[in-house]
Design an enzyme around this catalytic site. Structure first.
Site, PDB file in Angstrom:
ATOM      1  N   GLU A 102       8.178   6.325  -5.685  1.00 28.51           N
ATOM      2  CA  GLU A 102       7.435   7.554  -5.483  1.00 28.51           C
ATOM      3  C   GLU A 102       7.350   7.887  -3.990  1.00 28.51           C
ATOM      4  OE1 GLU A 102       3.726   7.390  -7.627  1.00 28.51           O
ATOM      5  OE2 GLU A 102       4.760   6.913  -9.500  1.00 28.51           O
ATOM      6  N   CYS A 115       5.057  10.329   3.004  1.00 28.73           N
ATOM      7  CA  CYS A 115       4.799   8.901   2.808  1.00 28.73           C
ATOM      8  C   CYS A 115       5.981   8.323   2.018  1.00 28.73           C
ATOM      9  CB  CYS A 115       3.485   8.761   2.034  1.00 28.73           C
ATOM     10  SG  CYS A 115       3.014   7.062   1.759  1.00 28.73           S
ATOM     11  N   CYS A 129      -4.136  -3.342  -4.566  1.00 29.17           N
ATOM     12  CA  CYS A 129      -3.039  -2.365  -4.511  1.00 29.17           C
ATOM     13  C   CYS A 129      -2.271  -2.333  -5.826  1.00 29.17           C
ATOM     14  CB  CYS A 129      -2.101  -2.712  -3.358  1.00 29.17           C
ATOM     15  SG  CYS A 129      -0.683  -1.608  -3.253  1.00 29.17           S
ATOM     16  N   SER A 208       3.804   0.886   8.517  1.00 27.13           N
ATOM     17  CA  SER A 208       2.600   0.134   8.166  1.00 27.13           C
ATOM     18  C   SER A 208       2.993  -1.207   7.558  1.00 27.13           C
ATOM     19  CB  SER A 208       1.773   0.949   7.164  1.00 27.13           C
ATOM     20  OG  SER A 208       0.656   0.206   6.730  1.00 27.13           O
ATOM     21  N   CYS A 351      -3.237   6.671  -1.620  1.00 33.09           N
ATOM     22  CA  CYS A 351      -2.878   5.318  -1.161  1.00 33.09           C
ATOM     23  C   CYS A 351      -3.113   4.303  -2.259  1.00 33.09           C
ATOM     24  CB  CYS A 351      -3.778   4.888  -0.006  1.00 33.09           C
ATOM     25  SG  CYS A 351      -3.528   5.759   1.482  1.00 33.09           S
TER      26      CYS A 351
HETATM   27  N1  SAH Z   1       2.923  -2.796   2.620  1.00 33.30           N
HETATM   28  C1  SAH Z   1       2.493  -1.926   3.677  1.00 33.30           C
HETATM   29  C2  SAH Z   1       2.579  -0.446   3.345  1.00 33.30           C
HETATM   30  C3  SAH Z   1       2.134   0.056   1.987  1.00 33.30           C
HETATM   31  S1  SAH Z   1       0.451   0.332   1.602  1.00 33.30           S
HETATM   32  C4  SAH Z   1       1.124  -2.302   4.124  1.00 33.30           C
HETATM   33  O1  SAH Z   1       0.509  -3.164   3.521  1.00 33.30           O
HETATM   34  O2  SAH Z   1       0.658  -1.773   5.120  1.00 33.30           O
HETATM   35  C5  SAH Z   1      -0.185   1.614   2.554  1.00 33.30           C
HETATM   36  C6  SAH Z   1      -1.723   1.454   2.785  1.00 33.30           C
HETATM   37  O3  SAH Z   1      -2.488   1.748   1.591  1.00 33.30           O
HETATM   38  C7  SAH Z   1      -2.072   0.033   3.157  1.00 33.30           C
HETATM   39  O4  SAH Z   1      -2.996  -0.007   4.197  1.00 33.30           O
HETATM   40  C8  SAH Z   1      -2.678  -0.478   1.878  1.00 33.30           C
HETATM   41  O5  SAH Z   1      -3.450  -1.588   2.101  1.00 33.30           O
HETATM   42  C9  SAH Z   1      -3.445   0.727   1.383  1.00 33.30           C
HETATM   43  N2  SAH Z   1      -3.815   0.618  -0.028  1.00 33.30           N
HETATM   44  C10 SAH Z   1      -3.180  -0.054  -0.990  1.00 33.30           C
HETATM   45  N3  SAH Z   1      -3.832   0.055  -2.174  1.00 33.30           N
HETATM   46  C11 SAH Z   1      -4.905   0.837  -1.947  1.00 33.30           C
HETATM   47  C12 SAH Z   1      -5.933   1.342  -2.789  1.00 33.30           C
HETATM   48  N4  SAH Z   1      -5.973   1.061  -4.088  1.00 33.30           N
HETATM   49  N5  SAH Z   1      -6.860   2.137  -2.239  1.00 33.30           N
HETATM   50  C13 SAH Z   1      -6.800   2.452  -0.918  1.00 33.30           C
HETATM   51  N6  SAH Z   1      -5.848   2.002  -0.077  1.00 33.30           N
HETATM   52  C14 SAH Z   1      -4.892   1.196  -0.579  1.00 33.30           C
END
Ligand code: SAH
Length: 387
Positions: A102, A115, A129, A208, A351
């Site tokens: 996605e 993104c 996540c 990130s 996110c």
């Molecule tokens: N693997 C990388 C990039 C992908 S996640 C990383 O960890 O940075 C992008 C951002 O969204 C990260 O900061 C992650 O921790 C956050 N994220 C993941 N799941 C989430 C959720 N359920 N609610 C809010 N933020 C979330």
């Protein structure tokens, strides 16, 4: 290799979509052509969105024919395209092998932030996540990564240089851990920044990471994009639970790597520290104070992300008051802390809500209730008329 019609082996066509300038130059030199052809073809593909060599009119007819024979420009295929009430767009793209990823575009004033995903699923299994809950299948190729930008841009119709750019910023914050797909991500990012590609400045391109420390060092040797780290906890005990890679690379090592990264940049920049706020887990005032203390002396801006719920998770988003209190404590301690507005959550584009379709090789997903958003997306899909 593909079997030819007469039974002879036929060479598979090489996909030029993901070729960085260096790879493209190498490719043209191998054809006995001049280096500048690389610039021309990159411009056609990425600035004009052209996939058909016949339309590349400043290239000689014989070379166009040759390219058609040996090469192609193949992007991921859109399965669904959806637009949120707030204008956020989401694409679900099918990849070779039946998986899908996605991609999300968040318009905000005259900014458009795309993104981008880097892996099918994710191997890191952060507890909050949804991508992690799906397990992991494979890395995306450079063509599949840059292909997301290509597809998103083309959805706005014909290339028009006089029009405002719909994509001004890119964040490598979609599905996957970009630093675990290092080479392909670096190649794709070089095309994003290339003046003949997408011309996105290093300040507007952010990678990130959950904290793959050796790869942060390597990244700083090869590129100078902006860096964001997913911290989410002020101490190792809690971070070990939320972001399991912390057991390998604890907070002190991660922050030291951030320092080294900033030290390699030619300009003054800040690290973005992402902190997903989860009710009763990491949102307490004493945790805000501990975070403020931890980040003292690190040039950073803190981005607080209210937790976005997904079906198989028990975590909850804190109240608005708790989020504001957390932010104020950080601000009072001298930090710049912003709260990320939740965008696109009505279409599962926020996110941590990106799931695509992952043929999970780790079998981790079997532990959880399936969280495929594809079916829900399918109900209220709007056809992408511009394509
Ligand atoms: N693997 C990388 C990039 C992908 S996640 C990383 O960890 O940075 C992008 C951002 O969204 C990260 O900061 C992650 O921790 C956050 N994220 C993941 N799941 C989430 C959720 N359920 N609610 C809010 N933020 C979330």
């Amino acid at each position: 290799m593909l079997a030819g019609e007469n039974g002879c082996e036929k060479q598979e066509k090489v996909n030029l979509l993901g070729f960085s300038r260096a790879k493209m130059e190498e490719f043209f030199l191998s054809l006995g052509e001049k280096r500048f052809r690389a610039t021309q073809v990159i411009q056609w593909i990425h600035q004009h969105g052209v996939a058909d060599f016949e339309q590349m009119t400043n290239i000689s007819k014989p070379l166009r024919l040759k390219l058609t024979e040996v090469a192609e420009v193949r992007s991921p295929e859109i399965i669904y395209h959806n637009i949120s009430k707030d204008g956020t767009k989401k694409w679900v793209m099918r990849l070779d092998g039946g998986n899908s990823v996605e991609t999300v575009l968040i318009p905000e004033g005259n900014r458009g932030t795309l993104c981008v995903s880097s892996q099918v699923g994710c191997s890191l299994d952060c507890s909050f996540c949804s991508t992690g809950k799906q397990g992991f299948n494979r890395n995306l190729s450079a063509a599949e990564i840059i292909g997301q930008v290509w597809v998103a841009l083309r959805s706005f119709g014909e290339y028009d240089p006089s029009r405002e750019k719909p994509i001004t910023n890119v964040v490598m914050m979609g599905m996957g851990e970009p630093l675990l797909n290092f080479d392909n991500v670096v190649d794709a990012m070089s095309l994003m920044m290339d003046d003949f590609g997408y011309g996105i400045s290093k300040r507007r391109l952010t990678l990130s990471t959950a904290g793959v420390v050796p790869a942060i060092d390597k990244l700083g040797d090869l590129t100078d994009v902006s860096l964001a780290i997913s911290l989410h906890a002020p101490d190792d005990a809690l971070r070990n639970i939320l972001v399991p890679i912390n057991k390998k690379y604890p907070i002190a090592e991660l922050l030291a790597a951030c320092h080294r990264y900033l030290g390699k940049l030619s300009d003054r920049r800040k690290i973005t520290v992402e902190y997903t706020l989860i009710k009763g887990v990491n949102d307490q005032p004493e945790q805000a104070r501990a975070l403020a203390q931890l980040l003292k002396g690190i040039p950073c801006k803190i981005n607080l992300i209210p937790f976005n719920p997904f079906p198989s998770s028990d975590y909850q988003r804190p109240s608005k008051a708790a989020i504001e209190q957390f932010q104020h404590i950080l601000g009072y301690a001298g930090h710049v802390a912003t709260v990320r507005t939740t965008r696109g959550d009505d279409i599962d584009a926020a996110c941590g809500q990106l799931v695509g379709r992952v043929d999970d090789k780790t079998r981790r997903s079997l532990k959880y209730i399936p969280v495929t958003s594809l079916d829900t997306v399918g109900i209220n899909v709007v056809a992408d008329k511009a394509l």
